[in-house]
Structure formats: C-alpha cells, structure tokens
Design a protein around this motif. Structure first.
Motif, PDB file in Angstrom:
ATOM      1  N   SER A 157      -2.322  -5.381   0.804  1.00  0.00           N
ATOM      2  CA  SER A 157      -0.961  -4.880   0.607  1.00  0.00           C
ATOM      3  C   SER A 157      -0.452  -3.707   0.356  1.00  0.00           C
ATOM      4  CB  SER A 157      -0.141  -6.050  -0.325  1.00  0.00           C
ATOM      5  OG  SER A 157       1.065  -5.401  -0.551  1.00  0.00           O
ATOM      6  N   GLY A 158      -1.603  -3.130  -0.628  1.00  0.00           N
ATOM      7  CA  GLY A 158      -1.302  -1.519  -1.101  1.00  0.00           C
ATOM      8  C   GLY A 158      -1.583  -0.769  -0.013  1.00  0.00           C
ATOM      9  N   GLY A 175       3.274  -5.182 -11.937  1.00  0.00           N
ATOM     10  CA  GLY A 175       2.259  -5.978 -12.669  1.00  0.00           C
ATOM     11  C   GLY A 175       2.026  -5.679 -14.169  1.00  0.00           C
ATOM     12  N   THR A 221       3.075 -11.099  -1.621  1.00  0.00           N
ATOM     13  CA  THR A 221       3.150  -9.577  -1.411  1.00  0.00           C
ATOM     14  C   THR A 221       3.729  -9.542   0.255  1.00  0.00           C
ATOM     15  OG1 THR A 221       0.803  -9.536  -0.999  1.00  0.00           O
ATOM     16  CG2 THR A 221       1.652  -8.745  -3.009  1.00  0.00           C
ATOM     17  N   TYR A 227      -1.627 -11.653   5.303  1.00  0.00           N
ATOM     18  CA  TYR A 227      -1.817 -11.909   3.688  1.00  0.00           C
ATOM     19  C   TYR A 227      -2.404 -13.229   3.586  1.00  0.00           C
ATOM     20  CZ  TYR A 227       0.921  -7.920   2.897  1.00  0.00           C
ATOM     21  OH  TYR A 227       1.594  -6.400   2.761  1.00  0.00           O
ATOM     22  N   ARG A 253     -12.177  -6.189 -12.593  1.00  0.00           N
ATOM     23  CA  ARG A 253     -11.437  -5.643 -11.375  1.00  0.00           C
ATOM     24  C   ARG A 253     -12.130  -4.988 -10.597  1.00  0.00           C
ATOM     25  NH1 ARG A 253      -7.032  -6.035 -15.256  1.00  0.00           N
ATOM     26  NH2 ARG A 253      -7.377  -3.946 -16.055  1.00  0.00           N
ATOM     27  N   PRO A 280       8.027  -8.609  -6.089  1.00  0.00           N
ATOM     28  CA  PRO A 280       6.766  -9.440  -6.582  1.00  0.00           C
ATOM     29  C   PRO A 280       7.164  -9.992  -7.859  1.00  0.00           C
ATOM     30  CG  PRO A 280       6.301  -7.185  -6.733  1.00  0.00           C
ATOM     31  CD  PRO A 280       7.551  -7.236  -5.826  1.00  0.00           C
ATOM     32  N   ALA A 328      -7.498 -12.445  -5.206  1.00  0.00           N
ATOM     33  CA  ALA A 328      -6.257 -11.666  -5.910  1.00  0.00           C
ATOM     34  C   ALA A 328      -6.348 -10.135  -5.569  1.00  0.00           C
ATOM     35  CB  ALA A 328      -5.995 -12.022  -7.141  1.00  0.00           C
ATOM     36  N   THR A 329      -7.491  -9.347  -5.658  1.00  0.00           N
ATOM     37  CA  THR A 329      -7.911  -8.348  -5.367  1.00  0.00           C
ATOM     38  C   THR A 329      -7.963  -7.926  -3.819  1.00  0.00           C
ATOM     39  OG1 THR A 329      -9.376  -8.145  -7.356  1.00  0.00           O
ATOM     40  CG2 THR A 329      -9.775  -6.414  -5.519  1.00  0.00           C
ATOM     41  N   GLY A 332      -4.007  -7.959  -2.748  1.00  0.00           N
ATOM     42  CA  GLY A 332      -3.369  -6.825  -3.455  1.00  0.00           C
ATOM     43  C   GLY A 332      -3.672  -5.630  -2.925  1.00  0.00           C
ATOM     44  N   TRP A 333      -4.823  -5.334  -2.567  1.00  0.00           N
ATOM     45  CA  TRP A 333      -5.430  -4.170  -1.912  1.00  0.00           C
ATOM     46  C   TRP A 333      -5.171  -3.856  -0.259  1.00  0.00           C
ATOM     47  CZ3 TRP A 333      -7.543   0.581  -3.549  1.00  0.00           C
ATOM     48  CH2 TRP A 333      -7.759   0.691  -4.719  1.00  0.00           C
TER      49      TRP A 333
END
Length: 441
Positions: free
Chosen positions: A376-377, A75, A439, A356, A232, A126, A369-370, A373-374
């Motif tokens: 997935s991370g 990103g 993701t 997700y 963020r 992505p 989104a956060t 994203g987290w």
C-alpha cells in the motif's frame, strides 16, 4: 418479563452506531478528496490564481502526498492517543484545511490547505476501518468494511453535486466552505463514538474494555503481542529473501500503477471529459456515475474473488479498467460514454483492492501485515504521481493522451499482478477476508 433489550439487540445497536458514525466520517473524507477534481475545470477556465494545467497537477499531488504521510503515521499516532481521538483529529484537520482553501488568496496557501487536508484524509480511513472491525458482529467483518468503503464513493458523488449546485452561481470557494461543515460532526463523535476495544486492551485498560464489551455483548479482542522494531525489520527482510524479492517488487509495481490510475482518473476525469468536448454539467455527471460504479464494484469484487480467486480477478479487473479508460479518449454519444464511465468505475475502484487481497492471501501469517502495508505504501507514490502526470500532459497540449496514459498504467498493473500470482503458489493459510480491505485506497 423484562422490557429491556437483549444483549444481542444491544450489540447490534452498538455495531450500527459505530458503523454509522464511521460511515459519515468517511463520507466527509470522500467529499473532501473529490471536491478538488470537481471544481478543477472551473478553476482552469477562470484561471484562478493564474492556475495552469501543470500547476493543477502539482496541487492534486499535494493532497495525495499528504495522504501518504497521514496513512504512514496513522498507526503510530493511534497507538498513542487512541483511534477515537485520531478520527476526531483527522476530521477536524481536513475540515479546517478546506476552510484554509476557501479563504486562500494565493496558490501557495491553497496548496498548503490541500496538503494538510490530505494528511487528515490519509489518517482517517485506516482508523475508521479499525474501529468498525472491532465492533462488527461475528462473521460480518468483511461485509461491514465493504459497506464502510462505499461511503468514500458516496462522498465523490456528493462532491459532484456540490460543484454543480454552487460553483457556477456562487463560486468555487463555496464548495470548499461546504467541506468545513464536518466540523459540526466532531461533537457528535466526541459524545457517541466509543473508543476502540483493541486500543483499550493494548493499553492495559482491560477493565474498561471488559465493561464496554460486556455491556453490549461484543467479543473482547485478544491482547496482541507487541512487535519490536527488530521484529518489523525481520518481517520486511523476509519479503526479499530467496525468490521472494521478485514477487515483492512485482506486487509493489502493480500497486504503484493501480493507485496512479485511481487518483489520476479521480483528479482529472471532469477536466479530461471537458477537454473531449462534453459540457461541464455532463462532465460532473460522469463523476457521479463513476462513483456509483465504485460502490457497485466494492460490493461485487469480494464475492467474485471468493469464487474465482483474488489474483485472477485483480488481473481481469485491471484489463477491463484499461479498456474502459482507453475508450474514454474517444468522443462518443453521451449515453454510451456514461455506460463506459460506470463500468470503468466498477472495475477501477476495486481492482486495487484485489492487489491487497492477493498479497494478503499469498503471504505467511508473520509477514502478512508488513507485506500488505508496504504494498500500500509504495502504491501511494503512484497516487502522488498520477495527478502530476495528468497536469503535465495537459500543460504540453497532450491532454488527449491523458486517458491513454492512465490506461497503460492499468495494463502494466495487470501484467505485474498476473506474473506475481503465477510465480507463487497459494499459501495454505488464507488471510482474513477483511485484511485486504484495510488499505484499499
């Protein structure tokens, strides 16, 4: 009457062009990702570079660690150089890295090649999803992304055939040389792939974006407000305030187990099936069948989630995955095993996507989104651990526990996602259908 095509027709052609080019790029992504697992039985049997099961597990984790790095940085890099340029860079990187694997003379160089390939693989998916989202026709974004995701599994199918056709008669290096072929695709991307409209708008290149959108009758995306680092961190802290912390941890644990299962099975399926006594040809056929199931699962899961709810489908899918993976630890007739592998592919490859979807739907718009994203991370750490775990089990002569261990990961994800979903009521504002797919791996 003018013979020129209508705006609607030109819009459709542009969408088809972008989706087609991105589909081919993701196909090559899948080929490069799965090729290691497809040639691994041969590498172990011939003891190439003195490879042992535990070292093979480490090598599998190198690629998934590279994917973690690539996904986390994609990103930021795309925001600087553009999505088109990043896609081209990713295809170039994982193609050249496969060439490094093909010419490698030691395990260390081979491992470096797989790590670099993973960075390219992790950054491509992505970015490609963002590209097709920009150009998808109205109301068809989720369907378009679902179709794009089938390319990853088509690449897995191709990897099995590459291994079947080349490894025995020519050698394992030939399989990695095939993975260099996507370099020939780079000039095609340079010439025909348009830049992301979202990137052009974000960079203030509105005239260029407006001209491109107008030429093909594509809706121009609205300029998104830029988020600062403080914004963020506020969104991340919100995931742990009040009673949210337990739900967040449960989602993270479910994602960890889910991607451990996905990448553990993807890396070790041919080798574990070979250890069960199946011929190498049959073991590679199972890779084809598994990925065919993945394609079907990607097309079915979204519709099932719309009908029954993403949390319920995620939990049920993981339960069915665990049952299928557990059955694979038993040697059965080839026809029965083929059916079990197919059904396992159907459920396994879309169960993680439903995590997700659940997180996205049950998050507030400002933290969505956060949260995704987290989730997935953290899950990608499971992707690193899964291949390593399979190697350790085989190295300690407990290969028969491989499928059992992966099945237990599926059971744990089922429990975690089920508890998290029961603890939190559904948000009144649903996420866009495509958000959950961004993701998916």
């Amino acid at each position: 009457m003018s013979s020129s095509p209508s705006l609607s027709t030109r819009s459709s052609r542009l969408a088809l062009l972008v989706v087609g080019l991105c589909w081919l790029a993701v196909l090559f992504d899948g080929l490069d990702m799965f090729i290691y697992g497809s040639v691994l039985p041969h590498l172990l049997e011939t003891k190439t570079f003195g490879i042992t099961p535990d070292k093979a597990g480490d090598l599998g984790s190198y690629a998934t660690f590279g994917m973690l790095v690539g996904a986390l940085t994609a990103g930021t890099v795309a925001d600087r150089i553009g999505r088109k340029q990043l896609m081209i860079g990713c295809v170039t990187l994982f193609s050249l890295a496969s060439g490094l694997c093909a010419i490698s003379g030691s395990l260390a160089v081979f491992g470096l090649g797989r790590t670099l390939a993973g960075i390219g693989l992790g950054g491509l998916l992505p970015t490609a999803i963002s590209m097709v989202s920009d150009y998808a026709r109205g109301g068809r974004t989720a369907l378009t992304i679902g179709l794009l995701m089938t390319a990853h599994h088509a690449g897995g199918i191709l990897s099995a055939y590459v291994a079947k056709w080349l490894v025995e008669p020519v050698g394992w290096r030939a399989a990695f040389w095939v993975c260099v072929v996507p370099l020939l695709f780079v000039p095609v991307l340079l010439k025909f792939l348009p830049e992301s409209l979202s990137f052009l708008v974000a960079k203030g290149r509105t005239d260029e974006a407006r001209a491109l959108a107008g030429r093909y009758d594509v809706e121009l995306p609205a300029a998104a407000a830029k988020k600062t680092a403080a914004d963020r961190w506020d969104a991340l802290r919100a995931l742990f305030t009040g009673g949210e912390w337990l739900q967040t941890l449960l989602y993270w644990l479910a994602s960890f187990g889910g991607l451990l299962l996905v990448y553990g099975v993807a890396t070790w399926l041919p080798t574990l099936m070979r250890a069960q006594g199946y011929a190498l040809t049959n073991a590679l056929t199972f890779v084809v069948v598994f990925n065919l199931g993945g394609i079907v699962g990607m097309l079915v899961a979204g519709r099932a989630a719309d009908t029954f709810g993403a949390p319920r489908i995620s939990a049920v899918w993981f339960a069915l995955t665990a049952a299928g993976v557990g059955l694979l630890s038993v040697h059965m007739a080839t026809g029965v095993t083929t059916l079990v592998v197919f059904l396992t592919g159907v459920f396994l490859n879309s169960a993680q996507t439903m995590i997700y979807a659940t997180v996205s739907i049950r998050s507030t718009p400002d933290t969505r989104a956060t949260a995704v994203g987290w989730t997935s991370g953290i899950g990608r750490f499971g992707a690193v651990f899964g291949p390593w775990l399979g190697g350790q089990l085989l190295a300690s002569d407990h290969g028969d526990w491989g499928f059992t261990a992966f099945a237990l990961a599926g059971v744990s994800s089922m429990i975690f996602i089920g508890i998290a979903a029961l603890r939190t009521p559904k948000r009144p504002v649903a996420a866009p259908a495509d958000q959950a797919l961004v993701t998916s791996h």
